[in-house]
Design a protein around this motif. Structure first.
Motif, PDB file in Angstrom:
ATOM      1  N   UNK A   1      -4.837   5.769  -3.618  1.00  0.00           N
ATOM      2  CA  UNK A   1      -4.059   4.572  -3.945  1.00  0.00           C
ATOM      3  C   UNK A   1      -3.775   3.731  -2.710  1.00  0.00           C
ATOM      4  N   UNK A   2      -3.377   4.369  -1.614  1.00  0.00           N
ATOM      5  CA  UNK A   2      -3.075   3.636  -0.390  1.00  0.00           C
ATOM      6  C   UNK A   2      -4.331   2.991   0.180  1.00  0.00           C
ATOM      7  N   UNK A   3      -5.409   3.757   0.225  1.00  0.00           N
ATOM      8  CA  UNK A   3      -6.661   3.246   0.773  1.00  0.00           C
ATOM      9  C   UNK A   3      -7.156   2.036  -0.001  1.00  0.00           C
ATOM     10  N   UNK A   4      -7.166   2.148  -1.324  1.00  0.00           N
ATOM     11  CA  UNK A   4      -7.657   1.043  -2.148  1.00  0.00           C
ATOM     12  C   UNK A   4      -6.738  -0.171  -2.057  1.00  0.00           C
ATOM     13  N   UNK A   5      -5.424   0.068  -2.025  1.00  0.00           N
ATOM     14  CA  UNK A   5      -4.488  -1.048  -1.903  1.00  0.00           C
ATOM     15  C   UNK A   5      -4.654  -1.757  -0.568  1.00  0.00           C
ATOM     16  N   UNK A   6      -4.844  -1.004   0.508  1.00  0.00           N
ATOM     17  CA  UNK A   6      -5.107  -1.635   1.812  1.00  0.00           C
ATOM     18  C   UNK A   6      -6.392  -2.458   1.761  1.00  0.00           C
TER      19      UNK A   6
ATOM     20  N   UNK B   1      -3.039  -5.295  -7.909  1.00  0.00           N
ATOM     21  CA  UNK B   1      -2.822  -6.167  -6.759  1.00  0.00           C
ATOM     22  C   UNK B   1      -3.944  -7.192  -6.606  1.00  0.00           C
ATOM     23  N   UNK B   2      -5.180  -6.753  -6.829  1.00  0.00           N
ATOM     24  CA  UNK B   2      -6.310  -7.671  -6.712  1.00  0.00           C
ATOM     25  C   UNK B   2      -6.248  -8.744  -7.789  1.00  0.00           C
ATOM     26  N   UNK B   3      -5.890  -8.340  -8.999  1.00  0.00           N
ATOM     27  CA  UNK B   3      -5.904  -9.288 -10.135  1.00  0.00           C
ATOM     28  C   UNK B   3      -4.696 -10.229 -10.092  1.00  0.00           C
ATOM     29  N   UNK B   4      -3.518  -9.699  -9.850  1.00  0.00           N
ATOM     30  CA  UNK B   4      -2.307 -10.520  -9.870  1.00  0.00           C
ATOM     31  C   UNK B   4      -2.054 -11.230  -8.552  1.00  0.00           C
ATOM     32  N   UNK B   5      -2.622 -10.699  -7.473  1.00  0.00           N
ATOM     33  CA  UNK B   5      -2.486 -11.326  -6.176  1.00  0.00           C
ATOM     34  C   UNK B   5      -1.299 -10.805  -5.384  1.00  0.00           C
ATOM     35  N   UNK B   6      -1.251 -11.198  -4.137  1.00  0.00           N
ATOM     36  CA  UNK B   6      -0.173 -10.819  -3.227  1.00  0.00           C
ATOM     37  C   UNK B   6       0.042 -11.972  -2.256  1.00  0.00           C
TER      38      UNK B   6
ATOM     39  N   UNK C   1       0.832  -1.209   0.000  1.00  0.00           N
ATOM     40  CA  UNK C   1       0.000   0.000   0.000  1.00  0.00           C
ATOM     41  C   UNK C   1       0.861   1.252   0.000  1.00  0.00           C
ATOM     42  N   UNK C   2       1.925   1.247   0.803  1.00  0.00           N
ATOM     43  CA  UNK C   2       2.843   2.382   0.807  1.00  0.00           C
ATOM     44  C   UNK C   2       3.458   2.577  -0.573  1.00  0.00           C
ATOM     45  N   UNK C   3       3.859   1.477  -1.202  1.00  0.00           N
ATOM     46  CA  UNK C   3       4.433   1.549  -2.545  1.00  0.00           C
ATOM     47  C   UNK C   3       3.422   2.084  -3.559  1.00  0.00           C
TER      48      UNK C   3
ATOM     49  N   UNK D   1      -9.362   9.282 -11.253  1.00  0.00           N
ATOM     50  CA  UNK D   1      -9.590   8.209 -10.294  1.00  0.00           C
ATOM     51  C   UNK D   1      -9.019   6.891 -10.813  1.00  0.00           C
ATOM     52  N   UNK D   2      -9.148   6.637 -12.108  1.00  0.00           N
ATOM     53  CA  UNK D   2      -8.654   5.387 -12.676  1.00  0.00           C
ATOM     54  C   UNK D   2      -7.149   5.242 -12.499  1.00  0.00           C
ATOM     55  N   UNK D   3      -6.413   6.338 -12.586  1.00  0.00           N
ATOM     56  CA  UNK D   3      -4.966   6.282 -12.384  1.00  0.00           C
ATOM     57  C   UNK D   3      -4.628   5.918 -10.946  1.00  0.00           C
ATOM     58  N   UNK D   4      -5.311   6.553  -9.999  1.00  0.00           N
ATOM     59  CA  UNK D   4      -5.014   6.310  -8.581  1.00  0.00           C
ATOM     60  C   UNK D   4      -5.451   4.926  -8.127  1.00  0.00           C
ATOM     61  N   UNK D   5      -6.480   4.363  -8.774  1.00  0.00           N
ATOM     62  CA  UNK D   5      -6.938   3.022  -8.408  1.00  0.00           C
ATOM     63  C   UNK D   5      -6.166   1.907  -9.105  1.00  0.00           C
ATOM     64  N   UNK D   6      -5.365   2.255 -10.105  1.00  0.00           N
ATOM     65  CA  UNK D   6      -4.683   1.230 -10.902  1.00  0.00           C
ATOM     66  C   UNK D   6      -3.801   0.292 -10.070  1.00  0.00           C
ATOM     67  N   UNK D   7      -3.007   0.783  -9.099  1.00  0.00           N
ATOM     68  CA  UNK D   7      -2.193  -0.165  -8.325  1.00  0.00           C
ATOM     69  C   UNK D   7      -3.034  -1.186  -7.561  1.00  0.00           C
TER      70      UNK D   7
END
Length: 585
Positions: free
Chosen positions: A81-86, A180-185, A61-63, A170-176
């Motif tokens: 970006x951080x919020x959505x990644x978290x 992450x959701x699609x490729x996994x972690x 999320x930081x990244x 918004x699409x740019x900020x949500x892209x990370x």
């Protein structure tokens, strides 16, 4: 020129030294800070920060936030970006099926604003709906499945930040987050442990099984967790904004899922969800301007009470027992007022001006005996549940001086346990934060009365306390998860900064807590030594010393004199990360 520096992740927890007694800086036992400052020294106070600093509870999320800064985004874009990644990598703590609070400082206008994205009660939520046949609170309905879920607010907040404060689409900020959701972690220990704790509930629900049992078994550390449905939901949000979540395909799937499990939401209440912009609570403490959360958070009012009660004392000059006694007595009084007065300001009139007035604090201070505890029954006795995994916080400063302090949650571990099939959206269980049965403690052991009773469209009371503090010499942004303990975590963090501690020392500081009821001091390992515990007991305090650790404080700071940016990520959480991106060499 932009230079990124990243904190190495340190596993495990080594209790730092308690610093209040000497007014110095606490360090971890190996003296290796997890977030070394990056600086550009100037002889006078700097006008703006030399870059951006981000601290969050997960490195990915930081990244994500740093990526958006490097693409020309500001702190508000990075916050999306951080919020959505978290929401993707910390489903145990938060998600777009939940809500949150975003405390913003807009450097261009100088305005402080509080974005309230707290969940709201559906029309079907009545006090009677949460009682069993004996008239007692139905704990299962209050904390598990569709009846425990409020209408989510976080997606609306992300859209609002992009539309009103960000520079990027918004699409740019949500892209990370979508990636992450699609490729996994990789699954980490906290997710595995939390799932094991909640598995019996989570596996009731078809949508949850489809995500967490996709490999035919429960997730294990090191597994790659992919969430294709969540990626598609985030893409719809990116493409259509508010309507991409609250109307159309996703909304229809949410309504169908809630109905399938016996709950009742309506299309109108989903489509009608809106964030609220509110005025923050602002007050002074020993030369610091404190900007913090207003209701429906109880945190800012409680902070104002506690800090203004404590203001006349130089805590660093007191011995450990007396210092702890005074802090606990301030906590006790603030939590009593929290219980009696706090609620949703759109539904309840509260005496905020009185509760945050220095004169009121002076009156509370006068009731504190210098060496005797005040029994809480004079102003229930269930133990406060331990929790540190629910809720998450992140802090951001950018080179323009914009600030975001954000806390978001789904309430308990994995929220309601229920994922709506086809959406990837894990629903919250925030309804338990209402006083569903007035006078009955909720999952965090705190009580409420009519001010926080359940009502359609109402926002449940919260302890989330995103905050920033500013002085001529330093700016610091901080917040934490921890249920009812959030407020005291932030209090101790502010006291740490006032004592001259570094950002990393503030994040690591051992914690104490008192919430009026139950009448007991909770203390982490290392927070109180044996002599202090003995002295506190002699004063009449009940002390639960050496409890487990709690919370996950994330903080960033800018030293205006040296022009240093630094951050602290809680060592209780081994996957957190601070990143500093220098805008100028």
């Amino acid at each position: 020129m932009r230079i990124a520096t990243r904190t190495a992740v340190v596993t495990g927890f080594l209790a730092p030294l308690l610093a209040f007694a000497i007014g110095g800086c606490a360090t971890t036992a190996d003296s290796s800070p997890r977030a070394a400052p990056v600086s550009r020294t100037t002889p006078a106070t700097a006008a703006t920060p030399p870059g951006a600093a981000i601290a969050s509870a997960h490195s990915l999320a930081t990244e994500a936030g740093a990526q958006i800064i490097n693409q020309g985004g500001n702190a508000f874009d990075a916050a999306i970006a951080v919020s959505a990644a978290l929401s993707v990598v910390e489903p145990i703590s938060s998600g777009i099926g939940g809500g949150g609070f975003f405390l913003l400082h807009d450097a261009k206008t100088g305005r402080d604003v509080f974005v309230d994205a707290r969940e709201t009660a559906p029309e079907s939520a009545t006090p009677e709906a949460y009682l069993d046949e004996k008239g007692e609170l139905n704990r299962d309905r209050a904390t598990n499945g569709p009846w425990s879920a409020g209408i989510p607010g976080l997606p609306a907040a992300l859209v609002h930040l992009a539309d009103d404060y960000g520079r990027l689409p918004l699409a740019t900020s949500l892209a990370p987050a979508i990636r992450l959701a699609r490729e996994g972690f990789p699954v980490y220990g906290r997710l595995e442990k939390g799932y094991a704790t909640r598995s019996k509930v989570m596996e009731r629900y078809r949508g949850t099984r489809e995500v967490f049992l996709a490999n035919g078994r429960a997730p294990r550390t090191g597994d790659i967790l992919k969430q294709e449905d969540l990626a598609q939901t985030l893409e719809l949000l990116a493409q259509r904004g508010h309507a991409g979540f609250y109307q159309g395909q996703v909304a229809d799937q949410l309504l169908a899922a809630v109905a399938e499990e016996g709950g009742r939401w309506t299309a109108a209440e989903l489509a009608g969800y809106r964030i609220r912009e509110r005025e923050p609570i602002i007050f002074d403490y020993r030369g610091w301007k404190v900007v913090t959360a207003p209701p429906p958070s109880s945190g800012g009012v409680a902070l104002a009470e506690m800090l203004q009660v404590l203001q006349p004392w130089n805590l660093s000059r007191l011995d450990s027992a007396q210092r702890t006694h005074l802090i606990v007595e301030a906590m006790r009084r603030a939590y009593r007022d929290r219980t009696l007065y706090m609620g949703d300001p759109d539904f309840v009139e509260m005496p905020i001006a009185m509760l945050t007035d220095p004169a009121y604090a002076a009156g509370l201070r006068a009731t504190i005996h210098p060496d005797k505890a005040t029994p809480s029954e004079l102003l229930s006795g269930q133990p406060t549940p331990m929790e540190d995994d629910e809720t998450t916080h992140f802090s951001i400063i950018d080179t323009d001086g914009n600030i975001v302090s954000a806390t978001q949650t789904v309430n308990l571990l994995y929220g309601s346990g229920m994922i709506a099939p086809g959406t990837g959206v894990l629903l919250n269980n925030e309804m338990d934060d209402f006083a569903l049965k007035p006078g009955t403690p909720n999952a965090f052991g705190v009580m409420g009365f009519d001010a926080n009773s359940v009502q359609a469209g109402k926002r449940m009371l919260s302890s989330m306390t995103p905050t920033y503090i500013d002085s001529p010499d330093k700016l610091a942004v901080l917040g934490a998860p921890g249920g009812s303990r959030i407020i005291t975590e932030v209090l101790i963090g502010i006291l740490g900064y006032d004592a001259g501690m570094t950002a990393q020392a503030v994040a690591a500081e051992p914690r104490i807590h008192h919430q009026w009821m139950p009448d007991a001091i909770s203390a982490e390992p290392g927070a109180l030594d044996a002599a202090t515990v003995k002295a506190l007991k002699k004063m009449g305090h009940t002390v639960n010393a050496g409890e487990g650790t709690w919370g996950n404080l994330q903080t960033v700071a800018w030293d205006k004199r040296t022009d240093e940016l630094s951050g602290g990520t809680d060592p209780r959480n081994p996957v957190g990360e601070v990143e500093v991106v220098l805008d100028r060499p």
